[in-house]
Scaffold this motif. Structure first.
Motif, PDB file in Angstrom:
ATOM      1  N   PHE A 230     135.218   8.573  77.213  1.00 41.73           N
ATOM      2  CA  PHE A 230     134.307   8.855  76.108  1.00 41.73           C
ATOM      3  C   PHE A 230     132.965   9.349  76.617  1.00 41.73           C
ATOM      4  N   GLY A 231     132.356  10.264  75.832  1.00 43.13           N
ATOM      5  CA  GLY A 231     130.970  10.627  76.028  1.00 43.13           C
ATOM      6  C   GLY A 231     130.128   9.950  74.963  1.00 43.13           C
ATOM      7  N   LEU A 232     128.811  10.027  75.125  1.00 40.95           N
ATOM      8  CA  LEU A 232     127.879   9.355  74.229  1.00 40.95           C
ATOM      9  C   LEU A 232     126.823  10.339  73.733  1.00 40.95           C
ATOM     10  N   ALA A 233     126.478  10.227  72.453  1.00 40.34           N
ATOM     11  CA  ALA A 233     125.433  11.061  71.862  1.00 40.34           C
ATOM     12  C   ALA A 233     124.659  10.220  70.861  1.00 40.34           C
ATOM     13  N   LEU A 234     123.363  10.482  70.773  1.00 36.12           N
ATOM     14  CA  LEU A 234     122.483   9.606  70.004  1.00 36.12           C
ATOM     15  C   LEU A 234     121.444  10.424  69.241  1.00 36.12           C
ATOM     16  N   GLY A 235     121.175  10.017  67.997  1.00 39.55           N
ATOM     17  CA  GLY A 235     120.110  10.655  67.233  1.00 39.55           C
ATOM     18  C   GLY A 235     120.361  12.137  67.015  1.00 39.55           C
ATOM     19  N   LEU A 236     119.347  12.948  67.292  1.00 37.87           N
ATOM     20  CA  LEU A 236     119.440  14.384  67.029  1.00 37.87           C
ATOM     21  C   LEU A 236     120.331  15.137  68.010  1.00 37.87           C
TER      22      LEU A 236
ATOM     23  N   THR B 224     129.480   9.224  80.629  1.00 36.46           N
ATOM     24  CA  THR B 224     130.848   8.952  80.200  1.00 36.46           C
ATOM     25  C   THR B 224     131.287   7.584  80.707  1.00 36.46           C
ATOM     26  N   PHE B 225     132.289   7.027  80.041  1.00 35.35           N
ATOM     27  CA  PHE B 225     132.906   5.782  80.486  1.00 35.35           C
ATOM     28  C   PHE B 225     134.358   5.786  80.028  1.00 35.35           C
ATOM     29  N   GLU B 226     135.168   4.886  80.593  1.00 38.71           N
ATOM     30  CA  GLU B 226     136.591   4.862  80.284  1.00 38.71           C
ATOM     31  C   GLU B 226     137.036   3.487  79.815  1.00 38.71           C
TER      32      GLU B 226
END
Length: 279
Positions: free
Chosen positions: A162-168, A154-156
């Motif tokens: 925010f969180g991060l998600a990638l690809g599948l 996460t970062f602000e």
């Protein structure tokens, strides 16, 4: 723009698949920077790019047995110096424009380790403040290409987390439940449709994820006419509130995020209920 909102842009950009082609890497970097400028001109504080925004390496291009036979990737063929230079230019422009940039890229590790498929978070000061590595690698990625990541990130920005998600990752609800428990306001999802058609279901899943967790979703995808998707921004009730060009050409979508009351109420309810059913 009201003080309690955050303007965010999500990009829809061209994805190229050959990291051995220095010219293609340069072209991708130039397009990323052009879209960054558009986002800044629109007043965005953050711009979010798709998986493969600079390059989405093809398993056939990278195969040490290929291109006719798929085998372990030979990452020594990649133009790493050019890739790093393009990332440095993106970081420099983030500082110049005063905008945060979330840019996916291949993250090189010391030989003989495989690289990660990653997302870099570049601050408005031009510094990489964190990196997320894809955790739910496809069969091809885990067998021949990448090392998996291990944890959420996460970062602000301006009071928004925010969180991060990638690809599948987008296919695994438990990853998004994890971000719900980490009190994020939204998750930035980068997903490539390169070389494959018929991805309409990904928007359905992203919208369901947003409403199930009552937070914002930014979905960044390629400018791919056959992909069945546009980049877009989804509110905590699952509504698509902004979308990239419908003709699937490169462009951006912009909206103002706000701290939705539905997020707080939903999160408190889910927390109470999970505690009750697990006791």
């Amino acid at each position: 723009m009201p003080e309690n909102t955050l303007r965010i842009a999500v990009a829809q950009s061209t994805v190229r698949e050959d990291p051995t082609d220095a010219t293609a890497l340069r072209d991708s970097g130039a397009e990323v920077r052009r879209l960054m400028q558009q986002a800044a001109d629109a007043g965005a504080r953050l711009v979010h790019f798709t998986e493969g925004a600079i390059c989405f390496p093809s398993k056939r291009v990278m195969s040490e047995l290929g291109p006719d036979e798929i085998g372990p990737s030979d990452w020594s063929k990649a133009e790493w110096a050019v890739l790093q230079d393009e990332l440095d230019r993106i970081a420099a422009l983030s500082r110049e424009l005063g905008i945060w940039t979330v840019i996916p890229s291949v993250h090189q590790l010391p030989t003989p380790s495989r690289p990660h498929n990653s997302m870099y978070v570049v601050s408005d000061q031009g510094k990489v403040v964190t990196r997320y590595d894809e955790r739910t690698l496809s069969t091809t990625k885990i067998t021949w290409m990448y090392a998996p990541g291990k944890e959420p990130v996460t970062f602000e920005v301006d009071g928004y987390r925010f969180g991060l998600a990638l690809g599948l990752d987008v296919l695994f609800p438990e990853l998004f439940t994890e971000y719900d428990r980490l009190d994020v306001d939204g998750v930035l999802v980068s997903y490539s449709t390169a070389g494959v058609s018929g991805h309409e279901h990904i928007e359905v899943q992203a919208r369901g994820t947003a409403v199930n967790n009552t937070y914002w979703i930014s979905l960044a995808v390629p400018a791919n006419p056959d992909g069945g998707l546009e980049s877009g921004l989804i509110d905590p009730r699952g509504k698509l509130v902004a979308a990239g060009p419908a003709d699937k050409t490169p462009g951006i979508a912009v909206t103002d995020l706000h701290h939705a009351e539905v997020t707080t109420v939903g999160r408190e309810f889910r927390s109470r209920t999970r505690e009750r059913i697990s006791s």
